[in-house]
Design a protein around this motif. Structure first.
Motif, PDB file in Angstrom:
ATOM      1  N   THR A   3     -16.926  -5.376  -8.438  1.00 34.04           N
ATOM      2  CA  THR A   3     -15.906  -5.615  -7.418  1.00 34.04           C
ATOM      3  C   THR A   3     -14.807  -6.491  -8.014  1.00 34.04           C
ATOM      4  N   LEU A   4     -13.585  -5.995  -8.001  1.00 31.17           N
ATOM      5  CA  LEU A   4     -12.456  -6.755  -8.545  1.00 31.17           C
ATOM      6  C   LEU A   4     -11.430  -6.969  -7.438  1.00 31.17           C
ATOM      7  N   ASN A   5     -10.788  -8.139  -7.488  1.00 29.75           N
ATOM      8  CA  ASN A   5      -9.750  -8.433  -6.506  1.00 29.75           C
ATOM      9  C   ASN A   5      -8.402  -7.987  -7.037  1.00 29.75           C
ATOM     10  N   GLY A  10      -4.363  -8.195  -2.847  1.00 34.26           N
ATOM     11  CA  GLY A  10      -5.175  -9.329  -2.427  1.00 34.26           C
ATOM     12  C   GLY A  10      -6.522  -8.932  -1.854  1.00 34.26           C
ATOM     13  N   ILE A  11      -6.891  -7.654  -1.946  1.00 25.31           N
ATOM     14  CA  ILE A  11      -8.173  -7.246  -1.376  1.00 25.31           C
ATOM     15  C   ILE A  11      -9.219  -7.029  -2.481  1.00 25.31           C
ATOM     16  N   ASP A  12     -10.488  -7.172  -2.106  1.00 25.30           N
ATOM     17  CA  ASP A  12     -11.578  -6.903  -3.044  1.00 25.30           C
ATOM     18  C   ASP A  12     -11.831  -5.399  -3.092  1.00 25.30           C
ATOM     19  N   CYS A  13     -11.788  -4.836  -4.301  1.00 17.95           N
ATOM     20  CA  CYS A  13     -11.956  -3.386  -4.429  1.00 17.95           C
ATOM     21  C   CYS A  13     -13.259  -3.077  -5.148  1.00 17.95           C
ATOM     22  N   ASP A  14     -13.972  -2.069  -4.664  1.00 14.34           N
ATOM     23  CA  ASP A  14     -15.122  -1.548  -5.399  1.00 14.34           C
ATOM     24  C   ASP A  14     -14.624  -0.777  -6.609  1.00 14.34           C
ATOM     25  N   GLU A  15     -15.492  -0.635  -7.615  1.00 16.91           N
ATOM     26  CA  GLU A  15     -15.033   0.040  -8.840  1.00 16.91           C
ATOM     27  C   GLU A  15     -14.672   1.504  -8.598  1.00 16.91           C
ATOM     28  N   HIS A  58      -5.372  -0.049  -9.696  1.00 13.72           N
ATOM     29  CA  HIS A  58      -5.863   0.102  -8.325  1.00 13.72           C
ATOM     30  C   HIS A  58      -5.502   1.519  -7.850  1.00 13.72           C
ATOM     31  N   ALA A  59      -6.235   2.503  -8.436  1.00 16.97           N
ATOM     32  CA  ALA A  59      -5.822   3.904  -8.328  1.00 16.97           C
ATOM     33  C   ALA A  59      -5.818   4.426  -6.890  1.00 16.97           C
ATOM     34  N   TYR A  60      -6.856   4.075  -6.113  1.00 13.51           N
ATOM     35  CA  TYR A  60      -6.919   4.570  -4.735  1.00 13.51           C
ATOM     36  C   TYR A  60      -6.474   3.482  -3.757  1.00 13.51           C
ATOM     37  N   GLY A  61      -5.474   2.683  -4.176  1.00 12.31           N
ATOM     38  CA  GLY A  61      -4.928   1.642  -3.322  1.00 12.31           C
ATOM     39  C   GLY A  61      -3.445   1.571  -3.570  1.00 12.31           C
ATOM     40  N   CYS A  62      -2.980   0.433  -4.068  1.00 10.96           N
ATOM     41  CA  CYS A  62      -1.542   0.273  -4.270  1.00 10.96           C
ATOM     42  C   CYS A  62      -1.037   0.997  -5.510  1.00 10.96           C
ATOM     43  N   GLY A  63      -1.981   1.438  -6.384  1.00  5.60           N
ATOM     44  CA  GLY A  63      -1.567   2.194  -7.561  1.00  5.60           C
ATOM     45  C   GLY A  63      -1.054   1.347  -8.709  1.00  5.60           C
ATOM     46  N   LYS A  64      -1.116   0.029  -8.571  1.00  8.66           N
ATOM     47  CA  LYS A  64      -0.557  -0.827  -9.621  1.00  8.66           C
ATOM     48  C   LYS A  64      -1.602  -1.230 -10.659  1.00  8.66           C
TER      49      LYS A  64
END
Lengths: 109, 414
Positions: A3-5, A10-15, A58-64
């Motif tokens: 899990t990386l933030n 600012g959210i915790d993301c699963d791998e 953060h591929a399935y999120g903000c993409g950054k």
């Protein structure tokens, strides 16, 4: 599961929400460099057993893209930080030193 | 140590099995050896064995930080095949496969080589073209493979659903003399023969440093004592980068975790090995009846030997579509191993920047099948300075852009 933030959302993301992007802080070599430098940039990797710095997206999120500091043996995460830096910020280095006193920042390739 | 035979079994049966001796010795390290091999896995032990057998070098120690064959040798899915695209790969993997054919006789140890056939499913048009090309390449290389259609696939392995909605089986690359072997027995068989030749297999002896003088290796420091040597072979798979760092050079290697799982034992239902590379899964049935399933690798550097659940989910989800009958199987256990990946997914068997230090690594996700060929080539390289089997696999190929690109041909399940 790792899990990386994400430092941008600012959210915790699963791998499963992230894409790994390999070793961070590589020094780039292009035209005009020696064969040895170019080989080092393209292929040679630290591959440490312990503290490691990586690029993640953060591929399935903000993409950054962002950076993460991790231990490859314990999977402990020391922190994540912006992609727009050449080396880890002081608070990340301090966080690592607090948990791994023998650790030192070295010149990466 | 005595020879294993039907006669020996009968003799021991008549005297309550009191006569069996240790399969290998447990010696204290000497101060000096001609050759030290770091790593008593399959590749390290095979290197030592062929150094003794083919080149007469028997003053050899094999140092192991854990126990014999406790790394990737005991963690793989035991598949043996040699249907590679590139000539250097086909040569070394076919050498290995052909040595497996009579390895049990050679080692006087039953490695249970079972040439039951390996089938690599083509489930996309891209794979159909890729495998046809590989079949043609194999014909030129003298490796016996064949491209087969879906009807033949169904005949060879009836439990496959060839008309799957997402991934229909369009054909397969079939290698009839590929198969499986008992992975632990390969390590044990080599260790027993090495010990018989007077070599020292030293377990629980971790190398903590490599000593050099004027760019040349003179010995190693270990958790037990300092040991001198003329030549050093580093054969430590996932930990290659760590040991190379001790010797003072870097490698184009990244270590990641690859995992596998087995189901509860069931009655015999498939007598071939099936690999489905599009969906990142491969499966065979062990002699005990367990379905042995291999999955994908983690995408990030990792030394945990654990694996992760979402990869299991991906693998099993995809396999259930191709093998609907496994959907109600209970999984028995799951494990991970640390594999050393190179940029072109081909191994490194090479001299190094340190004189008389040799390295054998980078087998990535497919090292088990190569053990005898790798040991054969590595022994020749260490004894004579070069080997036709290993010439193309040098460290210099990265600088020269001379890749042996199997990543396109094999992808993940390799």
């Amino acid at each position: 599961m790792l899990t990386l933030n994400c430092p941008y959302c600012g959210i915790d993301c699963d791998e499963t929400e992230l894409s790994p992007g390999g070793e961070a802080h590589l020094k780039r070599f292009g035209p005009g460099s020696t064969d040895e430098e170019f080989e080092g940039y393209l292929f040679m990797r630290e591959n440490p057993r312990g503290v490691h710095f990586e690029r993640w997206r953060h591929a399935y999120g903000c993409g950054k893209w962002f950076h993460a500091a991790r231990d490859t043996v314990t999977l402990e995460v020391f922190g994540t930080y912006s992609a727009q830096v050449f080396e880890p910020p002081k608070e990340i280095k301090d966080a690592i030193t607090a948990k791994r006193p023998e650790w030192s920042w070295r010149e990466f390739s | 140590m005595g020879r294993y035979s039907a006669f020996a079994v009968a003799r021991e049966a008549l005297r309550d099995h009191q006569g069996w001796t240790r399969a290998w010795d447990n010696p204290e390290p000497k101060n000096r050896y001609d050759v030290i091999i770091i790593g008593a896995g399959g590749h390290g032990l095979a290197t030592a064995y062929y150094l003794g057998k083919n080149h007469g070098i028997r003053n050899v120690a094999i140092l192991e930080k854990g126990w014999l064959g406790g790394g990737n040798t005991g963690r793989n899915t035991t598949i043996i095949r040699s249907n590679y695209l590139q000539d250097p790969s086909a040569a070394i993997y076919e050498k290995a496969r052909s040595l497996y054919e009579d390895l049990s006789q050679d080692l006087n140890y039953n490695v249970m080589f079972s040439p039951r056939g390996v089938m690599m499913l083509a489930q996309t048009e891209h794979e159909v073209r890729g495998y046809k090309r590989t079949a043609h390449a194999n014909a030129l290389q003298g490796v016996s493979t064949e491209y087969i259609g879906p009807a033949r696939v169904k005949q060879l392995c009836p439990i496959i659903e060839t008309r799957g909605p997402r991934y229909p089986v369009l054909g397969a690359l079939w290698q009839p003399r590929g198969g499986t072997a008992r992975h632990d027995a390969v390590a044990w068989g080599y260790a027993r023969k090495c010990s018989e030749m007077g070599m020292h297999v030293i377990q629980k002896c971790e190398v903590t440093g490599v000593r050099t003088e004027a760019g040349k290796v003179v010995g190693v420091t270990t958790s037990r004592s300092d040991i001198d040597c003329d030549k050093l072979g580093i054969v430590v798979a996932g930990h290659s980068g760590h040991v190379a760092d001790m010797a003072g050079f870097r490698l184009p290697i990244e270590s990641v975790a690859l995992q596998a799982l087995v189901s509860e034992p069931i009655k015999p239902c498939m007598d071939v090995v099936v690999m489905a590379n599009t969906v990142h899964g491969y499966m065979s049935q062990s002699d005990k009846g367990e379905m042995v399933i291999g999955g994908g690798a983690d995408g990030y550097n990792n030394y945990t030997q654990r694996g992760s659940f979402h990869h299991i989910e991906e693998t099993v989800r995809a396999l259930v579509e191709t093998f609907p009958m496994i959907s109600r199987l209970k999984m028995l256990r799951q494990w991970g191993g640390i594999v050393d990946m190179t940029g072109d997914r081909s191994p490194i068997l090479s001299k190094t920047p340190v004189e008389n230090v040799f390295i054998n690594c980078g087998w990535g996700t497919g090292g088990f099948k190569a053990i005898p060929g790798s040991g054969w080539g590595m022994a020749e390289l260490m004894a004579t300075g070069n080997s036709p089997l290993t010439d193309a696999f040098g460290l210099d190929r990265f600088r020269e852009g001379r890749f042996i690109d199997e990543s396109v041909a094999a992808g993940v399940a390799h």
